[in-house]
Design a protein around this motif. Structure first.
Motif, PDB file in Angstrom:
ATOM      1  N   GLU A  29       0.814  -1.212   0.000  1.00 44.38           N
ATOM      2  CA  GLU A  29       0.000   0.000   0.000  1.00 44.38           C
ATOM      3  C   GLU A  29       0.849   1.263   0.000  1.00 44.38           C
ATOM      4  O   GLU A  29       0.312   2.361  -0.086  1.00 44.38           O
ATOM      5  CB  GLU A  29      -0.926  -0.005   1.213  1.00 44.38           C
ATOM      6  CG  GLU A  29      -1.932  -1.123   1.179  1.00 44.38           C
ATOM      7  CD  GLU A  29      -2.790  -1.166   2.432  1.00 44.38           C
ATOM      8  OE1 GLU A  29      -2.519  -0.388   3.353  1.00 44.38           O
ATOM      9  OE2 GLU A  29      -3.709  -1.984   2.465  1.00 44.38           O
ATOM     10  N   ILE A  30       2.147   1.131   0.090  1.00 38.24           N
ATOM     11  CA  ILE A  30       3.046   2.288   0.102  1.00 38.24           C
ATOM     12  C   ILE A  30       2.968   3.020  -1.227  1.00 38.24           C
ATOM     13  O   ILE A  30       2.878   4.246  -1.279  1.00 38.24           O
ATOM     14  CB  ILE A  30       4.499   1.842   0.397  1.00 38.24           C
ATOM     15  CG1 ILE A  30       4.576   1.224   1.786  1.00 38.24           C
ATOM     16  CG2 ILE A  30       5.452   3.010   0.269  1.00 38.24           C
ATOM     17  CD1 ILE A  30       5.891   0.543   2.078  1.00 38.24           C
ATOM     18  N   GLU A  34      -3.847   1.308  -7.665  1.00 36.26           N
ATOM     19  CA  GLU A  34      -5.251   0.946  -7.559  1.00 36.26           C
ATOM     20  C   GLU A  34      -5.524  -0.328  -8.353  1.00 36.26           C
ATOM     21  O   GLU A  34      -4.905  -0.570  -9.377  1.00 36.26           O
ATOM     22  CB  GLU A  34      -6.126   2.083  -8.080  1.00 36.26           C
ATOM     23  CG  GLU A  34      -6.052   3.316  -7.218  1.00 36.26           C
ATOM     24  CD  GLU A  34      -6.967   4.412  -7.721  1.00 36.26           C
ATOM     25  OE1 GLU A  34      -7.853   4.113  -8.532  1.00 36.26           O
ATOM     26  OE2 GLU A  34      -6.768   5.550  -7.299  1.00 36.26           O
ATOM     27  N   GLY A  35      -6.457  -1.114  -7.872  1.00 37.18           N
ATOM     28  CA  GLY A  35      -6.830  -2.337  -8.553  1.00 37.18           C
ATOM     29  C   GLY A  35      -5.994  -3.542  -8.170  1.00 37.18           C
ATOM     30  O   GLY A  35      -6.091  -4.582  -8.811  1.00 37.18           O
ATOM     31  N   THR A  36      -5.154  -3.415  -7.160  1.00 37.07           N
ATOM     32  CA  THR A  36      -4.357  -4.552  -6.695  1.00 37.07           C
ATOM     33  C   THR A  36      -5.271  -5.501  -5.937  1.00 37.07           C
ATOM     34  O   THR A  36      -5.992  -5.080  -5.039  1.00 37.07           O
ATOM     35  CB  THR A  36      -3.226  -4.076  -5.764  1.00 37.07           C
ATOM     36  OG1 THR A  36      -2.441  -3.106  -6.443  1.00 37.07           O
ATOM     37  CG2 THR A  36      -2.346  -5.226  -5.345  1.00 37.07           C
ATOM     38  N   PRO A  37      -5.259  -6.790  -6.291  1.00 34.13           N
ATOM     39  CA  PRO A  37      -6.097  -7.742  -5.560  1.00 34.13           C
ATOM     40  C   PRO A  37      -5.723  -7.798  -4.084  1.00 34.13           C
ATOM     41  O   PRO A  37      -4.564  -7.594  -3.704  1.00 34.13           O
ATOM     42  CB  PRO A  37      -5.804  -9.077  -6.240  1.00 34.13           C
ATOM     43  CG  PRO A  37      -5.251  -8.724  -7.570  1.00 34.13           C
ATOM     44  CD  PRO A  37      -4.561  -7.410  -7.405  1.00 34.13           C
TER      45      PRO A  37
END
Length: 70
Positions: A29-30, A34-37
Motif C-alpha cells: 500500500e506504500i 489501484e486495482g491490486t487484488p
C-alpha cells in the motif's frame, strides 16, 4: 552486491531476494496502485520480509580464497 566472491547459491539467493522484495514493495500500500487484488496486498509484507532475509543470508555464502605465499 553480486560479486565474484559469492558462491552460486549466494548469487541465487541474492537475485531471488531482490525480486521478492521488489514484488512485495510493488504490491504494498506504500505505492498505492489501484486495482491490486487483496491477496497480493496482504502478501506484500511477508514478501518484503522474506526478500530482505534472503538478501542478508546470501552474504554468508562466500568462497574461501587462499593466497599461495611461497
Amino acid at each position: 552486491m553480486f560479486s565474484n566472491r559469492q558462491t552460486t547459491t549466494g548469487k541465487w539467493l541474492a537475485y531471488l531476494g531482490l525480486w521478492m522484495f521488489a514484488a512485495g514493495f510493488a504490491f504494498s500500500e506504500i505505492i498505492g496502485i489501484e486495482g491490486t487484488p487483496s491477496l497480493l496486498r496482504s502478501a506484500s509484507i511477508p514478501m518484503i520480509v522474506i526478500g530482505l532475509l534472503m538478501l542478508i543470508i546470501s552474504n554468508f555464502f562466500n568462497e574461501e580464497r587462499y593466497k599461495n605465499e611461497g
